[in-house]
Design a protein around this motif. Structure first.
Motif, PDB file in Angstrom:
ATOM      1  N   SER A 138      37.979  27.307  12.884  1.00 13.01           N
ATOM      2  CA  SER A 138      38.494  28.505  13.554  1.00 13.01           C
ATOM      3  C   SER A 138      39.509  29.234  12.682  1.00 13.01           C
ATOM      4  O   SER A 138      39.548  30.467  12.661  1.00 13.01           O
ATOM      5  CB  SER A 138      39.130  28.139  14.896  1.00 13.01           C
ATOM      6  OG  SER A 138      38.148  27.670  15.771  1.00 13.01           O
ATOM      7  N   GLN A 139      40.314  28.468  11.961  1.00 11.99           N
ATOM      8  CA  GLN A 139      41.274  29.100  11.051  1.00 11.99           C
ATOM      9  C   GLN A 139      40.542  29.856   9.946  1.00 11.99           C
ATOM     10  O   GLN A 139      40.955  30.965   9.576  1.00 11.99           O
ATOM     11  CB  GLN A 139      42.202  28.051  10.455  1.00 11.99           C
ATOM     12  CG  GLN A 139      43.191  27.509  11.452  1.00 11.99           C
ATOM     13  CD  GLN A 139      44.076  26.420  10.854  1.00 11.99           C
ATOM     14  OE1 GLN A 139      43.748  25.804   9.850  1.00 11.99           O
ATOM     15  NE2 GLN A 139      45.213  26.188  11.485  1.00 11.99           N
ATOM     16  N   LEU A 140      39.461  29.297   9.435  1.00 10.38           N
ATOM     17  CA  LEU A 140      38.662  29.992   8.419  1.00 10.38           C
ATOM     18  C   LEU A 140      38.052  31.264   8.996  1.00 10.38           C
ATOM     19  O   LEU A 140      38.047  32.315   8.345  1.00 10.38           O
ATOM     20  CB  LEU A 140      37.555  29.081   7.883  1.00 10.38           C
ATOM     21  CG  LEU A 140      37.991  27.936   7.001  1.00 10.38           C
ATOM     22  CD1 LEU A 140      36.808  27.008   6.716  1.00 10.38           C
ATOM     23  CD2 LEU A 140      38.574  28.452   5.702  1.00 10.38           C
ATOM     24  N   GLN A 141      37.534  31.166  10.206  1.00  7.28           N
ATOM     25  CA  GLN A 141      36.937  32.324  10.858  1.00  7.28           C
ATOM     26  C   GLN A 141      37.977  33.427  11.041  1.00  7.28           C
ATOM     27  O   GLN A 141      37.725  34.587  10.713  1.00  7.28           O
ATOM     28  CB  GLN A 141      36.359  31.915  12.212  1.00  7.28           C
ATOM     29  CG  GLN A 141      35.801  33.077  13.021  1.00  7.28           C
ATOM     30  CD  GLN A 141      35.460  32.678  14.444  1.00  7.28           C
ATOM     31  OE1 GLN A 141      35.585  31.530  14.840  1.00  7.28           O
ATOM     32  NE2 GLN A 141      35.026  33.651  15.222  1.00  7.28           N
ATOM     33  N   ILE A 159      30.026  21.144   6.256  1.00  2.30           N
ATOM     34  CA  ILE A 159      31.117  21.952   6.806  1.00  2.30           C
ATOM     35  C   ILE A 159      31.080  23.375   6.258  1.00  2.30           C
ATOM     36  O   ILE A 159      31.401  24.326   6.963  1.00  2.30           O
ATOM     37  CB  ILE A 159      32.479  21.297   6.505  1.00  2.30           C
ATOM     38  CG1 ILE A 159      32.607  19.969   7.236  1.00  2.30           C
ATOM     39  CG2 ILE A 159      33.632  22.220   6.889  1.00  2.30           C
ATOM     40  CD1 ILE A 159      33.785  19.137   6.784  1.00  2.30           C
ATOM     41  N   GLY A 160      30.674  23.523   5.001  1.00  7.75           N
ATOM     42  CA  GLY A 160      30.653  24.829   4.363  1.00  7.75           C
ATOM     43  C   GLY A 160      29.486  25.717   4.779  1.00  7.75           C
ATOM     44  O   GLY A 160      29.446  26.891   4.434  1.00  7.75           O
ATOM     45  N   ASP A 161      28.553  25.193   5.544  1.00  6.82           N
ATOM     46  CA  ASP A 161      27.399  25.968   5.977  1.00  6.82           C
ATOM     47  C   ASP A 161      27.821  26.984   7.036  1.00  6.82           C
ATOM     48  O   ASP A 161      28.519  26.634   7.995  1.00  6.82           O
ATOM     49  CB  ASP A 161      26.340  25.015   6.549  1.00  6.82           C
ATOM     50  CG  ASP A 161      25.092  25.749   6.972  1.00  6.82           C
ATOM     51  OD1 ASP A 161      24.217  25.951   6.126  1.00  6.82           O
ATOM     52  OD2 ASP A 161      25.005  26.135   8.167  1.00  6.82           O
ATOM     53  N   LYS A 162      27.394  28.219   6.872  1.00 11.01           N
ATOM     54  CA  LYS A 162      27.827  29.262   7.812  1.00 11.01           C
ATOM     55  C   LYS A 162      27.360  28.986   9.230  1.00 11.01           C
ATOM     56  O   LYS A 162      28.091  29.242  10.190  1.00 11.01           O
ATOM     57  CB  LYS A 162      27.373  30.645   7.366  1.00 11.01           C
ATOM     58  CG  LYS A 162      25.882  30.895   7.496  1.00 11.01           C
ATOM     59  CD  LYS A 162      25.539  32.306   7.092  1.00 11.01           C
ATOM     60  CE  LYS A 162      24.034  32.500   7.095  1.00 11.01           C
ATOM     61  NZ  LYS A 162      23.676  33.839   6.655  1.00 11.01           N
ATOM     62  N   TRP A 163      26.151  28.432   9.384  1.00  9.20           N
ATOM     63  CA  TRP A 163      25.657  28.159  10.736  1.00  9.20           C
ATOM     64  C   TRP A 163      26.479  27.068  11.395  1.00  9.20           C
ATOM     65  O   TRP A 163      26.760  27.133  12.589  1.00  9.20           O
ATOM     66  CB  TRP A 163      24.177  27.799  10.722  1.00  9.20           C
ATOM     67  CG  TRP A 163      23.314  28.881  10.152  1.00  9.20           C
ATOM     68  CD1 TRP A 163      22.462  28.774   9.093  1.00  9.20           C
ATOM     69  CD2 TRP A 163      23.228  30.246  10.584  1.00  9.20           C
ATOM     70  NE1 TRP A 163      21.861  29.990   8.844  1.00  9.20           N
ATOM     71  CE2 TRP A 163      22.311  30.903   9.750  1.00  9.20           C
ATOM     72  CE3 TRP A 163      23.853  30.974  11.598  1.00  9.20           C
ATOM     73  CZ2 TRP A 163      21.990  32.249   9.897  1.00  9.20           C
ATOM     74  CZ3 TRP A 163      23.526  32.320  11.746  1.00  9.20           C
ATOM     75  CH2 TRP A 163      22.609  32.946  10.900  1.00  9.20           C
ATOM     76  N   VAL A 164      26.867  26.073  10.635  1.00  7.93           N
ATOM     77  CA  VAL A 164      27.706  24.996  11.180  1.00  7.93           C
ATOM     78  C   VAL A 164      29.015  25.583  11.688  1.00  7.93           C
ATOM     79  O   VAL A 164      29.436  25.319  12.822  1.00  7.93           O
ATOM     80  CB  VAL A 164      27.966  23.895  10.125  1.00  7.93           C
ATOM     81  CG1 VAL A 164      29.077  22.956  10.570  1.00  7.93           C
ATOM     82  CG2 VAL A 164      26.691  23.116   9.855  1.00  7.93           C
ATOM     83  N   CYS A 165      29.665  26.390  10.878  1.00  9.76           N
ATOM     84  CA  CYS A 165      30.940  26.991  11.274  1.00  9.76           C
ATOM     85  C   CYS A 165      30.790  27.836  12.524  1.00  9.76           C
ATOM     86  O   CYS A 165      31.601  27.739  13.456  1.00  9.76           O
ATOM     87  CB  CYS A 165      31.500  27.842  10.138  1.00  9.76           C
ATOM     88  SG  CYS A 165      32.010  26.880   8.703  1.00  9.76           S
ATOM     89  N   THR A 204      21.950  18.083  12.788  1.00  4.93           N
ATOM     90  CA  THR A 204      22.899  17.631  11.771  1.00  4.93           C
ATOM     91  C   THR A 204      24.259  17.351  12.394  1.00  4.93           C
ATOM     92  O   THR A 204      24.878  16.321  12.128  1.00  4.93           O
ATOM     93  CB  THR A 204      23.044  18.690  10.649  1.00  4.93           C
ATOM     94  OG1 THR A 204      21.777  18.861  10.011  1.00  4.93           O
ATOM     95  CG2 THR A 204      24.082  18.286   9.624  1.00  4.93           C
ATOM     96  N   LEU A 205      24.716  18.254  13.236  1.00  2.07           N
ATOM     97  CA  LEU A 205      26.017  18.089  13.887  1.00  2.07           C
ATOM     98  C   LEU A 205      26.020  16.877  14.817  1.00  2.07           C
ATOM     99  O   LEU A 205      27.010  16.151  14.888  1.00  2.07           O
ATOM    100  CB  LEU A 205      26.388  19.357  14.665  1.00  2.07           C
ATOM    101  CG  LEU A 205      26.683  20.588  13.809  1.00  2.07           C
ATOM    102  CD1 LEU A 205      26.816  21.833  14.677  1.00  2.07           C
ATOM    103  CD2 LEU A 205      27.913  20.373  12.965  1.00  2.07           C
TER     104      LEU A 205
END
Length: 133
Positions: free
Chosen positions: A108-111, A33-39, A73-74
């Motif tokens: 999305s909230q993190l973004q 979840i913490g991976d930037k590409w995943v987000c 991975t997803l």
């Protein structure tokens, strides 16, 4: 075979999935979840299905290798589905699963937080760098 009470099962569940414990499987999931590409990929898929090239065009600077690895991975984690449509050439669409949709709300909230607070973060970095050098 031993019998456990509902209370014992709840207590066991607390230790089975406690992210602060080293052996907890949530460590790996938090890593994902913490991976930037995943987000970024999850956020790109939020409006609806996209093809591989569309995801790559939306997520700036992701390499084909990283895009492929991240999508796999997803898909493995049940967050994204890959659907092939028989046509020439074969069409492959990626879509969020219900599990992925529940996660993309958090992402999305993190973004939005990052986009809304970047000026403050950059100012803090600049101040830190000038006082520590």
């Amino acid at each position: 075979m031993t019998t456990t009470t509902a209370s014992q099962r709840r207590e066991q569940a607390k230790t089975d999935y406690n992210a602060f414990l080293a052996a907890c499987p949530t460590h790996n999931m938090l890593d994902t979840i913490g991976d930037k590409w995943v987000c970024l990929i999850l956020a790109a898929l939020r409006p609806g299905p996209l093809r591989y090239g569309e995801i790559g065009a939306t997520v700036a600077s992701v390499s084909n290798k990283m895009l492929t690895q991240t999508l796999r991975t997803l898909e493995r984690d049940g967050l994204v589905t890959r659907r092939m449509t028989a046509q020439v050439p074969v069409r492959v669409d990626y879509t969020l699963t219900p599990l992925g949709e529940s996660l993309v709300l958090v992402v999305s909230q993190l973004q939005h937080w990052a986009e809304g607070h970047m000026d403050e973060v950059l100012a803090a970095r600049a101040e830190f760098d000038t006082t520590k050098s």
